[in-house]
Structures are given as C-alpha cells and as structure tokens.
Design a protein around this motif. Structure first.
Motif, short mmCIF file in Angstrom:
data_model
loop_
_atom_site.label_atom_id
_atom_site.label_comp_id
_atom_site.label_asym_id
_atom_site.label_seq_id
_atom_site.Cartn_x
_atom_site.Cartn_y
_atom_site.Cartn_z
N LYS A 65 0.83 -1.21 0.00
CA LYS A 65 0.00 0.00 0.00
C LYS A 65 0.86 1.26 0.00
CE LYS A 65 -4.07 -2.03 0.29
NZ LYS A 65 -5.11 -1.92 -0.77
N LEU A 66 1.93 1.24 0.77
CA LEU A 66 2.81 2.41 0.82
C LEU A 66 3.50 2.64 -0.52
CD1 LEU A 66 4.44 1.94 4.35
CD2 LEU A 66 2.74 3.67 3.69
N LEU A 67 3.98 1.56 -1.13
CA LEU A 67 4.66 1.70 -2.42
C LEU A 67 3.71 2.12 -3.53
CD1 LEU A 67 7.13 -1.33 -2.30
CD2 LEU A 67 7.63 1.08 -1.93
N GLU A 68 2.43 1.81 -3.34
CA GLU A 68 1.42 2.24 -4.31
C GLU A 68 0.96 3.67 -4.07
OE1 GLU A 68 -1.65 -0.65 -3.88
OE2 GLU A 68 -0.67 -2.16 -5.14
N GLY A 69 1.47 4.27 -3.00
CA GLY A 69 1.10 5.64 -2.70
C GLY A 69 -0.23 5.79 -1.99
N LYS A 70 -0.74 4.71 -1.43
CA LYS A 70 -2.03 4.76 -0.74
C LYS A 70 -1.82 5.12 0.73
CE LYS A 70 -4.12 1.49 -3.97
NZ LYS A 70 -4.79 0.17 -4.16
N TYR A 71 -1.20 6.27 0.94
CA TYR A 71 -0.82 6.69 2.28
C TYR A 71 -2.04 6.97 3.16
CZ TYR A 71 3.35 7.54 -0.54
OH TYR A 71 4.38 7.42 -1.42
N ALA A 72 -3.04 7.59 2.60
CA ALA A 72 -4.23 7.92 3.38
C ALA A 72 -4.93 6.66 3.87
CB ALA A 72 -5.19 8.77 2.54
N GLU A 73 -4.93 5.64 3.04
CA GLU A 73 -5.56 4.37 3.41
C GLU A 73 -4.81 3.73 4.58
OE1 GLU A 73 -6.82 0.13 1.28
OE2 GLU A 73 -6.24 1.86 0.05
N VAL A 74 -3.49 3.80 4.55
CA VAL A 74 -2.69 3.27 5.65
C VAL A 74 -2.90 4.13 6.90
CG1 VAL A 74 -0.34 2.84 6.49
CG2 VAL A 74 -0.97 2.25 4.13
N TYR A 75 -2.86 5.43 6.74
CA TYR A 75 -3.03 6.34 7.88
C TYR A 75 -4.37 6.12 8.57
CZ TYR A 75 -3.16 10.60 10.65
OH TYR A 75 -3.23 11.49 11.70
N ASP A 76 -5.39 5.83 7.81
CA ASP A 76 -6.73 5.62 8.37
C ASP A 76 -6.74 4.47 9.37
OD1 ASP A 76 -9.53 6.42 8.35
OD2 ASP A 76 -9.92 4.45 7.47
N GLN A 77 -5.75 3.60 9.27
CA GLN A 77 -5.68 2.45 10.16
C GLN A 77 -4.79 2.69 11.37
OE1 GLN A 77 -6.49 -0.89 7.84
NE2 GLN A 77 -5.23 -2.29 9.06
N PHE A 78 -4.20 3.87 11.47
CA PHE A 78 -3.41 4.20 12.65
C PHE A 78 -4.31 4.25 13.89
CE2 PHE A 78 0.23 6.87 10.55
CZ PHE A 78 0.60 5.75 9.85
N SER A 79 -3.74 3.94 15.03
CA SER A 79 -4.47 4.08 16.29
C SER A 79 -4.73 5.56 16.55
CB SER A 79 -3.65 3.50 17.45
OG SER A 79 -2.51 4.30 17.72
N ASN A 80 -5.70 5.83 17.40
CA ASN A 80 -6.01 7.22 17.74
C ASN A 80 -4.82 7.92 18.37
OD1 ASN A 80 -8.63 6.89 16.82
ND2 ASN A 80 -9.41 6.24 18.80
N GLU A 81 -4.08 7.19 19.20
CA GLU A 81 -2.89 7.76 19.84
C GLU A 81 -1.85 8.15 18.80
OE1 GLU A 81 -2.62 8.36 23.03
OE2 GLU A 81 -0.52 8.95 23.14
#
Length: 339
Positions: A65-81
C-alpha cells in the motif's frame, strides 16, 4: 543492552522523515534489558489508543500500500494515539521521501507476542527496513522506515568454537539476526550478534498478573553453559526488577556469568538474584547449569541476553557471530527447541 532507557509511556521516535510510535510491545522488544525498553505489556495499552473502525489493510499488505502511494488508506488504520502524534498531512508528505528508491520489500520477520504483532520487511536494495506494530484488531500502533547499514565482513566471521543453545525447552527469539531490523543490538559493535530470548505459551510471555516476575514463563528457568570453559566473571547480587517498574541502567547486564572458552567469551546476562551456581575460576562443561534466568539489570521482563565476544568486558569487546553446533541461525520471531 546499550545503556539508555525509555520511559514507561508511548513515545515518538523519529528516524529520518518517518516516525515510529512505539507501543508497549514495540518498546519491550527494542530493549534487551537495556536498549531502551518499556516495561509495560501490550495488553495494558489504553483502550482509547485503538481505532475502532473496520480494518481494510491487512498487516501483510502495508508495504504494498505504501509503495502504491495509498498513504491515506494506511493512515486511516493508525491508532487514535498515533494520529494525535502525527497528522495525516505530515504522514502523506513524509512517506514518499522515506521510501524513495524502493521498488519492493521482502518480509524479514513476523513476531506475535502479548496481544500485538510486529512485522518487518527489507527493501530490494537491502538499505531500507520497514517495521510495523499492530494490535489484535489490525490497528497500526507503530510504523518506522529505517536505514540499514550491513556489516558483511563481521557477519561472515563466525566463532571458531561451536556453541550449544544455553537453554532447554522452547525459546522465542525477540531479537536476533544480522541486521538492525530484526536485531536492535546490530547497530552496536559490542553487542551486534546478541540474542534476547523469552518463553511464550499461547502467544503470551506470561500468565496471570503481568506485574509479577513469577507470572513470566522464562523467570527462574535454568541457564546452561554453552560449551566448556572457565568462569572469569560473576555478578550475583543485583535485585530483580518488577515488570512495569524502574529498570537498572546503572548495572545494565544485571546478574551475569562470563565464561572464557579459549579467547572467546560467552556472556549470559539478566540472571535471577542469588541464583548463580558458579564462581570465578570454576571449570564448566557444555550443559552444566550455571544459574537461573531473571529480570535483573536494564531489563523490562524476564529474558536471557546471550552473546559471544572477543573479550570478557561486555561493553569494551566486540560481539562475534555465533557458530551453532546444530547449524541453526536464529532470527527474530523464531522458536528454538533444545533438549
């Protein structure tokens, strides 16, 4: 087992232009009782750090996902902290720079422990590593892009002596391998080929109260001489730390035994106070019990720090890549069984 420590809280660690937010789990594995560990256990991470949204990115898919540039998709899965520490805009801005020149990643290790999962990958060039930490729901608790500096000359220089595994039964490798991605010791010449070893059952290193040493499967387990030699150093009076407590950075190795095997010195550290059964000058054979595993020194939970060095002083000598008798090459996330 370097001498710096981290506090018992979630922190941000910057590496270049990427950011790692270390969960309690991630912090433990970055410490060989002394490499900057956190004595909390993963299940104690507050519920509010968890992102309760459905997880769409599977752990194994993060590099793609990162190499495909889907950064927002990965970020959406970050914990709230994690999100409180790093904005989406900053992440999207920094990520491409950190992964510049990387065409692909291959998996380096998978480590599941105490309710969390760490995965690491190495780039096609071998110069960039990627580490992620997830909770049981797949929420991303930590993410780091890390520059790697291989040392092939010392990687290929094995000990002249072949060594036995110093423990009996099943043991889990939390740090071990020949790069800093799977072995934080690697960046320090004095500990480059060290191992941190624990026991786990059903995915956990403890059962019961995680604030008590006796809850940890490794605590009190016998430690054995890895081959014949002469004991040249013993420390036996350092109190064991209680988990989720203050680590002893003044005596990083804690209770330890150092054995001279004829110019190669095995170091067995973080032993239980008062458990050492040998004294300086004693001759030992492979398999002899030398003491019990503990949580002394700069250690966050019961584990054995084991390495072989070219001198008796842990911090003034150079670690040597171990030539194991049974031809194993332990790496983070693997379980080693010895009779």
């Amino acid at each position: 087992m370097k001498k710096a420590t981290r506090k018992n809280r979630i922190e941000i660690f910057h590496y270049g232009k990427m950011v790692l937010v270390a969960s309690a789990f991630a912090a433990f594995i970055t410490a060989c009782g002394g490499g900057g560990g956190n004595s909390e256990v993963a299940k104690d991470i507050p519920n509010e750090t968890t992102n309760t949204k459905d997880q769409t990115v599977k752990p194994e898919e993060v590099p793609e996902k990162l190499l495909e540039g889907k950064y927002a998709e990965v970020y959406d899965q970050f914990s709230n902290e994690f999100k409180q520490q790093l904005s989406e805009a900053d992440f999207v801005k920094m990520a491409p720079d950190s992964l510049k020149g990387v065409d692909s990643f291959k998996q380096a290790s998978v480590m599941k422990l105490n309710g969390s999962e760490q995965r690491s990958w190495i780039s096609d060039s071998g110069k960039i590593g990627l580490i992620t930490v997830f909770d049981e729901k797949g929420t991303i608790l930590g993410l780091q892009a890390k520059k790697l500096s291989p040392s092939p000359e010392t990687d290929n220089r094995l000990t002249k002596i072949k060594y036995d595994w110093p423990l009996k039964g099943e043991w889990f490798v939390t740090w071990g391998g020949t790069n800093a991605l799977v072995n934080y010791h690697y960046e320090y010449e004095s500990q480059r080929y060290a191992y941190d070893l624990i026991q786990k059952k059903d995915g956990y290193s403890y059962k019961g109260d995680p604030l008590k040493n006796t809850s940890y499967y490794a605590f009190g387990q016998p430690i054995h001489a890895p081959t014949s030699g002469t004991v040249v150093s013993v420390v036996n009076n350092i109190p064991d730390n209680e988990p989720v407590g203050v680590m002893n950075e003044k005596v990083p190795a804690g209770n330890e035994v150092v054995i001279d095997h004829g110019g190669e010195y095995s170091v067995l550290a973080h032993m239980k106070k008062g458990s050492v059964k040998v004294k300086v000058g004693d001759k030992v054979k492979s398999g002899d019990e030398i003491g019990l595993l503990g949580n002394s020194g700069n250690s966050s939970e019961a584990h054995l720090h084991f390495q072989v060095s070219d001198g008796a002083d842990l911090f003034k000598s150079r670690s040597i890549n171990i030539n194991w008798k049974n031809r194993i090459a332990p790496v983070q996330g693997e379980t080693i069984t010895a009779e």
